[in-house]
Write a protein that holds these residues in place. Structure first.
Motif, PDB file in Angstrom:
ATOM      1  N   ARG A 251       1.030  -1.618  -0.246  1.00 46.49           N
ATOM      2  CA  ARG A 251      -0.048   0.271   0.123  1.00 46.49           C
ATOM      3  C   ARG A 251       1.206   0.996   0.154  1.00 46.49           C
ATOM      4  N   TYR A 252       1.889   1.392  -0.316  1.00 48.31           N
ATOM      5  CA  TYR A 252       3.575   2.221  -0.033  1.00 48.31           C
ATOM      6  C   TYR A 252       2.439   3.481  -0.815  1.00 48.31           C
ATOM      7  N   ILE A 259       6.538   4.887   5.616  1.00 48.97           N
ATOM      8  CA  ILE A 259       8.200   5.577   4.903  1.00 48.97           C
ATOM      9  C   ILE A 259       8.757   6.738   4.898  1.00 48.97           C
ATOM     10  N   LEU A 260       8.784   7.570   5.909  1.00 43.02           N
ATOM     11  CA  LEU A 260       9.057   9.109   5.521  1.00 43.02           C
ATOM     12  C   LEU A 260      10.312   9.048   5.658  1.00 43.02           C
ATOM     13  N   TYR A 296       5.933   0.156  -6.465  1.00 43.50           N
ATOM     14  CA  TYR A 296       5.955  -0.045  -5.025  1.00 43.50           C
ATOM     15  C   TYR A 296       5.306  -1.046  -4.501  1.00 43.50           C
ATOM     16  N   ARG A 297       3.985  -1.041  -5.387  1.00 38.23           N
ATOM     17  CA  ARG A 297       3.514  -2.633  -5.492  1.00 38.23           C
ATOM     18  C   ARG A 297       4.164  -4.185  -5.423  1.00 38.23           C
TER      19      ARG A 297
END
Length: 334
Positions: A251-252, A259-260, A296-297
């Motif tokens: 889900r990023y 994670i920022l 990302y997925r």
């Protein structure tokens, strides 16, 4: 099974090939691959030069090539016990094929049953053990037992190899009909004592598009504050670049909140897809031919490659030692 003594393996539920990279690095030859997601197929083809077969459910197990090791990062699904209960009431044996019918684990079972590789490695989320009221885990272990494989399992954390807290369950099995029950396998291989830091995988300059907009950043802060007031732990994760990150998830792509990366005099930013690849231990030359959303997925669903490599080496050392008959295993140092 080292050096020129190449072994063969198959790559099921292959994703973008993280498990394949690990086993190829141990001199393995992949003789069959399967992945249904069309975007993952694109990434797989770009990096390995072949298109994986689509739906494994449509492949006859007899048509799959013989192989030494079966590798699979399978999805978990509930196992229905209704059919088993009915068969038992009629005095019929259900067996592992009936118990797993209708799930994707069934495809692993039928291939193991038909091809009987020397060993296997299965990977899943840590919560597999508690999935569906622990029914899933019970059926998996009982099915592998009935297949006559000696099974070992353990939850391992990727942070020993990459700067990411990522716990996954790994299930390893060896063919008892070939090796008997006295199999000396352990997950307690050696790892690097010096853990990596997040800053080691970050790029110096990153395009502005990865920086959170004022609106999104404010939303995440308000959302976190609301849940803190309720005593909940939900919220964004501002990573410590001197340490490790939370677990990268599929889900990023939505907001990057888990994670920022902090930035001086600016809103925090997401990881780039290349940084996500590094966070999972993929090599720099791994190609990313899809959109950021799909990347990302894909990386969020993948494995920590160097951790799987360590497990693969331990599996191969175990098989080699059993076939040589010396009974002694060497620990793996990466």
């Amino acid at each position: 099974m080292k050096g020129d003594n190449c072994f063969t393996f198959i790559d099921l539920f292959a994703g973008i090939g993280g498990m394949r990279l690990a086993f190829e690095s141990c001199d393995g030859e992949c003789v069959f691959s399967s992945e249904w997601n069309k975007f993952s197929q694109i990434t797989y083809r770009e990096n390995f030069g072949e298109m994986p077969i689509g739906d494994i459910r449509e492949i006859n197990e007899k048509d799959i090539p013989d192989h030494d090791i079966l590798v699979a990062g399978f999805p978990c699904q509930p196992f229905s016990i209704a059919g088993v209960v009915k068969k038992n009431s009629l005095g019929r044996a259900s067996g592992f094929l009936d118990r797993t019918q209708g799930t994707l684990f069934f495809d692993i079972v039928r291939i193991l049953n038909e091809k009987r590789p020397k060993g296997f490695l299965l990977e899943n989320v840590k919560n597999l053990k508690s999935h569906d009221g622990k029914k899933t885990w019970k059926v998996i272990l009982e099915s592998l037992e009935e297949l006559d494989y000696e099974v070992f399992w353990e939850v391992k954390d990727g942070q020993d190899y990459v700067p990411q807290h990522r716990e996954r369950i790994f299930i390893v099995g060896f063919d008892r009909r070939r090796y008997g029950r006295n199999i000396n396998f352990s997950f307690n291989f050696l790892v690097k004592t010096q853990k990596r830091k997040l800053k080691e995988i970050l790029d110096g300059e990153v395009p502005l598009k990865y920086t959170l907009s004022d609106r999104l950043w404010q939303y995440l802060q308000d959302y976190a504050a609301k849940h803190r007031a309720r005593g909940n732990g939900f919220g964004y994760g501002l990573a410590n670049i001197e340490g490790i990150t939370r677990t990268l998830s599929a889900r990023y792509h939505k907001d990057g909140s888990e994670i920022l990366i902090p930035q001086v005099d600016s809103n925090p930013r997401r990881l780039t897809p290349r940084e996500c690849a590094r966070l999972q231990g993929f090599p720099e030359n791994f190609k990313i031919p899809v959109s950021d959303t799909q990347a990302y997925r894909q990386f969020g669903n993948s494995v920590v490659v160097p951790l799987v490599t360590a497990i693969a080496k331990q599996i191969l050392d175990t098989i080699e030692n059993m076939e040589e008959g010396d009974g002694q295993q060497d620990s793996v140092v990466l």
